[in-house]
Design an enzyme around this catalytic site. Structure first.
Site, short mmCIF file in Angstrom:
data_model
loop_
_atom_site.label_atom_id
_atom_site.label_comp_id
_atom_site.label_asym_id
_atom_site.label_seq_id
_atom_site.Cartn_x
_atom_site.Cartn_y
_atom_site.Cartn_z
CG HIS A 202 -51.42 5.20 -79.09
ND1 HIS A 202 -50.28 4.96 -78.40
CD2 HIS A 202 -51.20 5.45 -80.27
CE1 HIS A 202 -49.28 5.27 -79.37
NE2 HIS A 202 -49.93 5.39 -80.41
CE1 TYR B 254 -47.68 5.11 -69.97
CE2 TYR B 254 -46.62 6.79 -68.60
CZ TYR B 254 -47.40 6.55 -69.65
OH TYR B 254 -48.12 7.64 -70.30
N PRO C 212 -45.48 14.02 -65.04
CG PRO C 212 -43.48 14.07 -66.27
CD PRO C 212 -43.96 14.60 -64.88
CE LYS D 46 -55.33 11.71 -66.79
NZ LYS D 46 -55.11 11.27 -67.99
CE1 TYR E 282 -51.21 7.25 -69.36
CE2 TYR E 282 -52.77 7.15 -71.47
CZ TYR E 282 -51.56 7.20 -70.99
OH TYR E 282 -50.38 7.70 -71.58
P1 RFL Z 1 -47.02 26.71 -70.47
O1 RFL Z 1 -47.03 25.61 -71.31
O2 RFL Z 1 -45.91 26.71 -69.21
O3 RFL Z 1 -47.11 28.18 -71.12
C1 RFL Z 1 -47.11 29.27 -70.28
C2 RFL Z 1 -46.40 30.62 -71.11
O4 RFL Z 1 -46.62 31.61 -70.26
C3 RFL Z 1 -45.48 32.27 -70.66
N1 RFL Z 1 -45.08 33.18 -69.39
C4 RFL Z 1 -45.24 34.64 -69.52
N2 RFL Z 1 -45.71 35.37 -70.40
C5 RFL Z 1 -45.84 36.50 -70.01
N3 RFL Z 1 -45.45 37.19 -68.95
C6 RFL Z 1 -44.86 36.24 -67.90
N4 RFL Z 1 -44.31 36.74 -66.84
C7 RFL Z 1 -44.70 34.90 -68.30
N5 RFL Z 1 -44.33 33.96 -67.65
C8 RFL Z 1 -44.55 32.93 -68.24
C9 RFL Z 1 -44.30 31.10 -70.75
O5 RFL Z 1 -43.23 31.79 -71.65
C10 RFL Z 1 -45.11 30.23 -71.61
O6 RFL Z 1 -45.39 30.35 -73.13
O7 RFL Z 1 -48.33 26.56 -69.56
P2 RFL Z 1 -49.75 26.10 -70.01
O8 RFL Z 1 -50.09 26.99 -71.42
O9 RFL Z 1 -50.77 26.19 -68.83
O10 RFL Z 1 -49.73 24.75 -70.43
C11 RFL Z 1 -49.09 23.56 -69.45
C12 RFL Z 1 -48.49 22.43 -70.41
O11 RFL Z 1 -47.34 23.05 -70.83
C13 RFL Z 1 -48.10 21.25 -69.24
O12 RFL Z 1 -48.99 21.09 -68.37
C14 RFL Z 1 -47.68 20.28 -69.98
O13 RFL Z 1 -46.48 20.07 -70.88
C15 RFL Z 1 -47.19 19.00 -69.08
N6 RFL Z 1 -46.75 17.88 -69.73
C16 RFL Z 1 -47.61 16.92 -70.31
N7 RFL Z 1 -49.10 17.11 -70.13
C17 RFL Z 1 -49.87 16.31 -70.57
O14 RFL Z 1 -51.23 16.43 -70.75
N8 RFL Z 1 -49.51 14.91 -71.30
C18 RFL Z 1 -48.31 14.82 -71.40
O15 RFL Z 1 -47.98 13.52 -72.07
C19 RFL Z 1 -47.20 15.59 -71.09
N9 RFL Z 1 -45.99 15.31 -70.73
C20 RFL Z 1 -45.39 17.35 -69.63
C21 RFL Z 1 -45.22 16.03 -70.33
C22 RFL Z 1 -44.48 18.31 -69.32
C23 RFL Z 1 -43.23 17.81 -69.23
N10 RFL Z 1 -42.31 18.95 -68.79
C24 RFL Z 1 -41.07 19.43 -69.17
C25 RFL Z 1 -42.65 19.63 -67.33
C26 RFL Z 1 -43.87 15.83 -70.15
C27 RFL Z 1 -42.82 16.70 -69.85
C28 RFL Z 1 -41.33 16.32 -70.03
C1 PHB Z 2 -44.70 12.10 -74.10
O1 PHB Z 2 -44.78 11.85 -75.32
O2 PHB Z 2 -43.85 13.27 -73.86
C2 PHB Z 2 -45.25 11.58 -72.73
C3 PHB Z 2 -46.06 10.53 -73.10
C4 PHB Z 2 -46.87 9.99 -71.93
C5 PHB Z 2 -46.59 10.74 -70.51
C6 PHB Z 2 -45.58 11.85 -70.62
C7 PHB Z 2 -45.04 12.23 -71.62
O3 PHB Z 2 -46.95 10.11 -69.53
#
Ligand code: RFL
Ligand code: PHB
Length: 391
Positions: free
Chosen positions: A72, A202, A294, A298, A386
């Protein structure tokens, strides 16, 4: 069991770190609380910065992302009922982002790890404990199928997310945390319908924020801002689509195709930073150390850059007997983390409805958005944050 680096958590941080270390000849074992299927069922991030794309390529798992990821060059900002494009590519000298789901990234990394025969312990539940990381012989213990196990290692990487055991194991008197909780969450729906628009939208509206995103040309991901107290059970698919529709501009409203949700969940919004990110031989990486709302996409990208710094530091330690990277890991990560925290907080504040600021707050947001889309300097600042600041 003995390994060089014990990694706690098989989310994107842990899996990516394991892969980078493996490529550099550093042995590692991952211990994960959940099953692999459970990890893959969490629908999260969708947008990868170039640094994350490059890292996946570097560790040999980028092929499917190159084939299926959508590059994109811009995003759209919708306010006062009209859309305005931010040309990220033009404003940043040719940079872009790649839309490729976190689930797919995790899948590709899990496949590679399995193909290489690397040890991953799933289903460890809440039994994982961390020991002796203030000395030279740290250990990770866990119980699996009723039997106690111990991993002896040189270092522990805490990649276990916000609710994990790693940050909780750090000595409380050495840990300082900073937190802001927002009074709303994002209700997200994943559906097998074509996206309403080729680029992300957005939206700032009087009813609250909305985001139109996607996973492919046939799968869409949509979000609407909801109060923190809302329960996902009280949102039917119809109620979601109706609310989303009211937050779109007339052309998008017309084009919106709806369908049954494959996944529906509410994510709370929070900014959080733990300092430092290293305690002796324990390192925190990704969501274990910091959370961003989110809005700026980032979270996953910050996790990827922490892991970049950490794998470099560990490889330098083993290959060159140089501790510079290890000693400066926390400081180097936190500089970048705070910039992403600042950007995500700013973009969240600009785009969401804050009940307490009322009509005045809405007017000020609209004035800033008007300035943002009409000032090259302001648009460039948004675009360069971004697509991701340089490492
Ligand atoms: P995770 O993905 O939470 O993984 C951690 C893992 O550790 C396990 N765990 C354990 N294992 C052993 N012993 C324990 N006591 C444990 N406790 C936990 C868990 O089961 C899990 O498997 O962390 P990690 O790897 O640091 O990754 C981070 C990302 O997942 C997170 O930052 C992103 O998803 C945030 N996020 C977004 N980030 C982006 O860069 N671009 C995006 O577009 C974006 N959109 C989002 C998002 C997060 C969202 N939510 C649900 C918070 C959109 C949403 C809706
Ligand atoms: C997503 O596709 O889940 C998404 C995209 C952009 C954002 C957050 C989440 O800023």
């Amino acid at each position: 069991m003995r390994t060089q680096v014990a990694i706690v958590g098989a989310g994107p941080s842990g899996l990516l770190l394991g892969q980078l270390l493996f490529k550099a000849g550093v042995s590692n074992v991952i211990v994960e609380r959940q099953s692999a299927a459970h990890v893959l069922s969490r629908i999260r991030a969708g947008v990868l910065e170039q640094v994350a794309v490059d890292l996946l390529d570097e560790c040999g798992v980028g092929a499917r992302m190159r084939r299926e990821g959508l590059v994109h060059h811009g995003i759209e900002l919708l306010f006062k009922g009209a859309r305005h494009r931010i040309d990220m590519h033009g404003l940043t000298g040719g940079k872009s982002v790649t839309v490729y789901g976190q689930t797919e990234v995790t899948h590709d990394l899990m496949d590679a790890r399995q193909a290489q025969g690397l040890e991953t312990v799933y289903d460890a539940g809440d039994t994982v404990t961390l020991h002796d990381f203030d000395g030279t012989h740290p250990k990770v213990r866990y119980v699996k199928d009723g039997a106690a196990h111990e991993i002896e290692c040189d270092f522990i990487a805490g990649c276990d997310g916000f609710h994990g055991v790693s940050r909780a194991s750090a000595p409380a008197h050495l840990l300082k945390t900073y937190e802001k909780v927002y009074p709303f969450g994002w209700l997200g729906v994943l559906a097998d319908v074509p996206p309403v628009s080729p680029e992300l939208i957005y939206a700032n509206t009087e009813r609250g924020f909305a985001l139109c995103s996607m996973r492919s040309h046939t799968r869409s991901r949509y979000y609407v801002q909801v109060p923190s107290q809302d329960k996902v059970e009280s949102w039917s698919d119809d109620a979601f689509w109706n609310e989303l529709r009211t937050r779109l501009d007339p052309a998008a409203r017309e084009r919106l195709i709806t369908g049954p949700s494959i996944e529906k969940s509410i994510a709370p919004l929070r900014s959080f930073v733990a300092e430092p990110m290293r305690f002796g031989r324990l390192f925190l990486a990704g969501d274990a150390a910091h959370i961003v709302p989110p809005t700026g996409a980032k979270g996953l990208n910050l996790a990827a850059t922490d892991v970049r710094y950490l794998s470099n530091a560990l490889v330098e330690h083993y290959r060159d007997r140089d501790s510079h990277g290890i000693d400066h890991y926390s400081e180097v990560c936190l500089r970048r983390v705070w910039k992403a925290v600042r950007f995500s907080w700013w973009f969240t504040s600009l785009m969401h409805k804050f009940p307490e600021t009322g009509e005045f707050g809405q007017k000020v947001q609209e004035a800033e958005l008007d300035y943002l889309v009409n000032s090259r300097a302001a648009s460039t600042s948004l675009a360069e944050n971004y697509v991701g600041l340089p490492l």
